[in-house]
Write a protein that holds these residues in place. Structure first.
Motif, PDB file in Angstrom:
ATOM      1  N   PRO A 152       3.631 -27.576 -16.437  1.00  0.00           N
ATOM      2  CA  PRO A 152       3.376 -26.734 -17.621  1.00  0.00           C
ATOM      3  C   PRO A 152       4.026 -27.287 -18.883  1.00  0.00           C
ATOM      4  O   PRO A 152       3.475 -27.129 -19.987  1.00  0.00           O
ATOM      5  CB  PRO A 152       3.972 -25.378 -17.231  1.00  0.00           C
ATOM      6  CG  PRO A 152       4.968 -25.670 -16.175  1.00  0.00           C
ATOM      7  CD  PRO A 152       4.447 -26.866 -15.439  1.00  0.00           C
ATOM      8  N   SER A 176       4.972 -21.121 -21.197  1.00  0.00           N
ATOM      9  CA  SER A 176       4.815 -21.919 -19.979  1.00  0.00           C
ATOM     10  C   SER A 176       4.194 -21.117 -18.840  1.00  0.00           C
ATOM     11  O   SER A 176       3.608 -21.699 -17.921  1.00  0.00           O
ATOM     12  CB  SER A 176       6.171 -22.483 -19.541  1.00  0.00           C
ATOM     13  OG  SER A 176       7.023 -21.454 -19.049  1.00  0.00           O
ATOM     14  N   TRP A 177       4.314 -19.784 -18.869  1.00  0.00           N
ATOM     15  CA  TRP A 177       3.740 -18.978 -17.790  1.00  0.00           C
ATOM     16  C   TRP A 177       2.213 -18.994 -17.828  1.00  0.00           C
ATOM     17  O   TRP A 177       1.579 -19.255 -16.787  1.00  0.00           O
ATOM     18  CB  TRP A 177       4.301 -17.558 -17.834  1.00  0.00           C
ATOM     19  CG  TRP A 177       5.735 -17.527 -17.404  1.00  0.00           C
ATOM     20  CD1 TRP A 177       6.835 -17.470 -18.195  1.00  0.00           C
ATOM     21  CD2 TRP A 177       6.220 -17.601 -16.055  1.00  0.00           C
ATOM     22  NE1 TRP A 177       7.981 -17.494 -17.440  1.00  0.00           N
ATOM     23  CE2 TRP A 177       7.633 -17.568 -16.111  1.00  0.00           C
ATOM     24  CE3 TRP A 177       5.608 -17.674 -14.822  1.00  0.00           C
ATOM     25  CZ2 TRP A 177       8.430 -17.619 -14.983  1.00  0.00           C
ATOM     26  CZ3 TRP A 177       6.400 -17.727 -13.679  1.00  0.00           C
ATOM     27  CH2 TRP A 177       7.786 -17.698 -13.763  1.00  0.00           C
ATOM     28  N   TRP A 216       1.255 -22.432 -16.789  1.00  0.00           N
ATOM     29  CA  TRP A 216       1.353 -22.611 -15.336  1.00  0.00           C
ATOM     30  C   TRP A 216       0.104 -22.090 -14.640  1.00  0.00           C
ATOM     31  O   TRP A 216      -0.396 -22.690 -13.688  1.00  0.00           O
ATOM     32  CB  TRP A 216       2.590 -21.882 -14.821  1.00  0.00           C
ATOM     33  CG  TRP A 216       2.655 -21.779 -13.329  1.00  0.00           C
ATOM     34  CD1 TRP A 216       3.089 -22.722 -12.447  1.00  0.00           C
ATOM     35  CD2 TRP A 216       2.239 -20.658 -12.534  1.00  0.00           C
ATOM     36  NE1 TRP A 216       2.982 -22.262 -11.152  1.00  0.00           N
ATOM     37  CE2 TRP A 216       2.453 -20.991 -11.179  1.00  0.00           C
ATOM     38  CE3 TRP A 216       1.711 -19.399 -12.848  1.00  0.00           C
ATOM     39  CZ2 TRP A 216       2.159 -20.117 -10.142  1.00  0.00           C
ATOM     40  CZ3 TRP A 216       1.408 -18.530 -11.805  1.00  0.00           C
ATOM     41  CH2 TRP A 216       1.636 -18.884 -10.477  1.00  0.00           C
TER      42      TRP A 216
END
Length: 802
Positions: free
Chosen positions: A239, A465-466, A469
């Motif tokens: 990510p 980043s979540w 991801w």
């Protein structure tokens, strides 16, 4: 690329559907100018000038018809006269602009120096970010697009010319250059391959001499981009490498495995700045403006400021300016309160961009941007409203219509480029929808905050980043879905075929009965064919003893040990290509990976062999050239916890039912045409009694040395993997000593090296060998049957992705 759909607008709704037909008055002008410029880039100024003159005459006749002359009924004349005039004007304008640029490109002074491969000193202005390219002969090569200002030839004569120049270099000092930077470089000119406005190619191994600094906008963009990279540094590799690409198109930290997964699932558009990036960022500003009850013109002004700021952030290179133009079309129409003006605005933007820069006519990214925007304007509103009428919630209807419309519009271009039609692109992009806008907006905020508050920027990057991801997970799983792509004819014929089928389908489904019939047949085909494709894909064929993978311009060979286990010799240029071949063969464990030599077309994909597999050991030659390739192999082996060994001529390596005998090089060779090639490991593999000779990239010198040292009959083999992709550097005595029944040629589609040599193929055929090649036949297998040795081909050529 296997399917591209732009991300949804992040709050900017699709332009509402109209009951009246779409406004196509400028479409003929735009398409004619586009196709004329594209033809001119390939045909040259002379033929294009003749076409332009003829079109001018046709336009004059059309104008006379439009006035009402020549006895035609006035209604018909007015209906079709506009089309004739618009198309004729498009050809004239596109031809005139392109001829002018071609005349500058082909100016005799620069062209003569390029044809002589002269050593020159060039004063340049950088046009776009330097980008790495994969090169078998020169690892770490950079390609820099520049504008030539002045050229000093070997005789000291100076030439003032404003033409485009491509710089090829391996010096790392070129990496940090910003667009707009002025510099001087020494190198050797070469002739470009054509099809664009590049006048010459400058090859250099030295650093550039910089003059001054770039503009404040480029420096500001560099500061913000560097700040975003610092904010992403603490994040996990996948990510953290994806987020800068998602936000500003910076893929310098993107792991190759993730890049290949995105390409396989039709999500590679997320790693490049497109009009949808603009729509997300500017759409967020528009939502805030509406929440604050701002009027249409104030909202449009705020969106314009956001647009300029975003362009500065991602750097105002030609591709970014193009994306901003496409992304702003719908917003401009929305702010003006005239949704129907969006399509003429698109056609006008296409015309202006092509006339200003005819090179865009041959740019796949430009075509995909235009087609995706057109699909959103023409198809998505009607599909969305149709879903609403059938009870689908409004938000879900738009989420379903946007990627489906864009995928359908972009499909012909993608099929022509990749030679495949993706079955997972639309589902993958649908699943990606919820994550794209949050990741993009949070990433932009992190970049803007990085110079002021680095800690806050890292927090925002962590939040972004979540969703990033989630995108990685979708791409990873989609790339591993069996049967995710179907073979399709590549190039212009394949694109035209799919275009015709798409138009026919769109016309046919307007009738309810045909629409139901298409739906039933489509569902039945998927339900009927997919299980067969998953359960019995027909590959690998029973009794296979060797498979040469279609990995583009590179080598990857697989020797079976047992179900799920195999020896792999070389890894090709790209991780995704060799990983895909091993997945098709069901290989889950590699007891031995052999590297014949360290050129990038043999080791560039080594990470793909380790992807999701256990690799016990890596066998390498004692020669270390080039060092960069050796380090790639060492790094992959260390990360995969595989043992590293070297070997020499005469060594034997039995692995299960596969027996490997190292035949060459018989001694270290130096001073040859290519020492790394001529020190390739040459292996004689015996599988189920079939002798298979794998000579790596051994050329004439090593082949001759082996013939001189080999015992009688030692080089005889049933199957020969042709050395160096079928180059002309083959020793006749070596081929006579091998006398293969089957010759397999690993070679990339459209390579610029002239591989494979027609004379070599003809000689092998005359000698009685069955010759197959990966660029036309896909994965190749030699099969041991009860009747002797046979061959099989998978028929899905690789190496056609952009």
């Amino acid at each position: 690329m296997s399917g591209i759909a732009p991300r949804p607008s992040g709050g900017v709704g699709v332009v509402p559907a109209e009951t009246s037909p779409p406004d196509l008055r400028l479409a003929g002008l735009a398409v004619a100018a586009w196709l004329t410029a594209l033809a001119g880039l390939h045909l040259g100024a002379g033929p294009l000038l003749a076409v332009t003159v003829a079109a001018a005459g046709v336009t004059t006749v059309g104008a006379l018809h439009l006035i009402g002359g020549l006895g035609h009924p006035r209604a018909a004349v007015r209906r079709y006269g506009w089309i004739v005039v618009a198309v004729g004007l498009g050809v004239v304008c596109g031809g005139a602009a392109t001829v002018a640029r071609l005349a500058i490109r082909d100016a005799p002074p620069v062209r003569a120096l390029a044809e002589q491969r002269a050593s020159v000193t060039a004063d340049l202005v950088v046009r776009d970010d330097p980008r790495p390219i994969r090169s078998a002969g020169r690892p770490g090569m950079l390609l820099v697009s520049t504008e030539l200002v002045q050229l000093t030839g070997p005789d000291g004569r100076r030439i003032d010319a404003s033409v485009r120049l491509l710089v090829l270099t391996t010096d790392p000092a070129w990496r940090g250059l910003l667009p707009g930077q002025r510099l001087t470089a020494d190198g050797r000119l070469g002739v470009p391959r054509g099809g664009d406005l590049t006048a010459a190619v400058l090859s250099t191994d030295g650093p550039p001499e910089r003059h001054g600094a770039s503009s404040w906008a480029q420096r500001a963009a560099g500061t913000l981009r560097a700040g975003l990279q610092r904010a992403c540094a603490p994040l996990p590799d996948d990510p953290g490498g994806l987020l800068p690409g998602l936000v500003v198109g910076d893929t310098s930290r993107l792991p190759p495995a993730v890049e290949e997964d995105f390409r396989a699932t039709g999500m590679t558009h997320l790693n490049a700045v497109s009009g949808s990036n603009v729509a997300i960022v500017v759409g967020a500003v528009l939502l805030l403006a509406r929440w604050a009850r701002a009027g249409p013109w104030l909202a449009a002004g705020l969106c314009g400021v956001a647009l300029v700021g975003f362009v500065i952030l991602v750097r105002p290179s030609p591709s970014v300016v193009r994306a901003a133009t496409m992304g702003a079309i719908g917003l401009a129409a929305l702010a003006a309160g005239r949704p129907r003006a969006a399509l003429p605005a698109l056609a006008a933007a296409v015309t202006v961009l092509v006339l200003v820069d005819p090179e865009l006519a041959g740019d796949p990214g430009f075509a995909l941007s235009v087609l995706a925007t057109g699909g959103l304007l023409l198809l998505a509103p009607r599909w969305r409203d149709g879903l609403r009428r059938r009870g689908v919630p409004p938000g879900l209807a738009e989420v379903l219509a946007v990627p489906a419309a864009a995928q359908l519009a972009c499909g012909p271009v993608v099929a022509g480029i990749s030679g495949t039609v993706s079955l997972v692109a639309v589902p993958a992009n649908l699943l990606a929808v919820p994550a794209i806008a949050p990741a993009t907006v949070l990433g932009v905020l992190a970049a803007m905050m990085s110079p002021i508050w680095p800690g806050g920027a890292e927090f925002l990057a962590w939040l972004a980043s979540w969703p990033a991801w989630w995108l990685v997970v979708i791409a990873h799983q989609g790339a591993r879905l069996p049967g995710g792509t179907l073979p399709w004819p590549g190039g212009v014929p394949g694109a035209l075929l799919l275009s015709a089928l798409t138009v026919a389908l769109l016309i046919a489904v307007r009738r309810p009965l045909v629409r139901r019939l298409v739906a039933v047949v489509g569902v039945a085909s998927v339900l009927g064919a997919l299980p067969v494709r998953l359960v019995f894909a027909g590959w690998p064929p029973p009794g296979w003893v060797v498979v040469v993978c279609a990995v583009g311009q590179g080598d990857a060979v697989v020797l079976p040990i047992a179900p799920g286990r195999a020896v792999v010799v070389d890894a090709g240029p790209l991780p995704g290509a060799v990983d895909g071949c091993l997945r098709r063969l069901g290989v889950r464990e590699v007891p031995l990976l052999v590297i014949s030599h360290f050129h990038a077309d043999h080791v560039g994909g080594v990470a793909g062999v380790f992807r999701g597999r256990r690799v016990d050991a890596v066998l390498m030659p004692s020669s270390t050239e080039p060092d960069s390739g050796r380090e790639v192999v060492r790094a992959a082996a260390t990360a995969g916890r595989a043992a590293l060994f070297t070997t020499v001529s005469g060594a034997r390596h039995p692995i299960g039912d596969v027996d490997l005998l190292v035949l060459g090089p018989p001694y270290p060779l130096a001073g040859t045409r290519s020492d790394p090639n001529n020190n390739s490991l040459v292996l004689l593999a015996t599988v189920a009694g079939v002798r298979i000779l794998l000579p790596g990239d051994a050329e004439t010198e090593e082949q001759h040395a082996m013939v001189a040292r080999a015992a009688p009959g030692q080089l005889r083999a049933d199957v020969l993997k042709i050395a160096h992709h079928g180059s002309a550097y083959q020793d006749v005595g070596f081929l006579d000593a091998v006398r293969p029944s089957v010759a397999l040629v690993p070679v990339g589609t459209g390579n610029t090296y002239g591989h494979p040599s027609p004379g070599l193929l003809a000689r092998l055929s005359r000698g009685g060998a069955r010759v197959l090649r990966t660029d036309t036949d896909g994965d190749l297998a030699a099969v041991r049957t009860s009747h002797g040795l046979g061959v099989a081909r998978r028929g899905v050529p690789a190496g056609r992705r952009p």
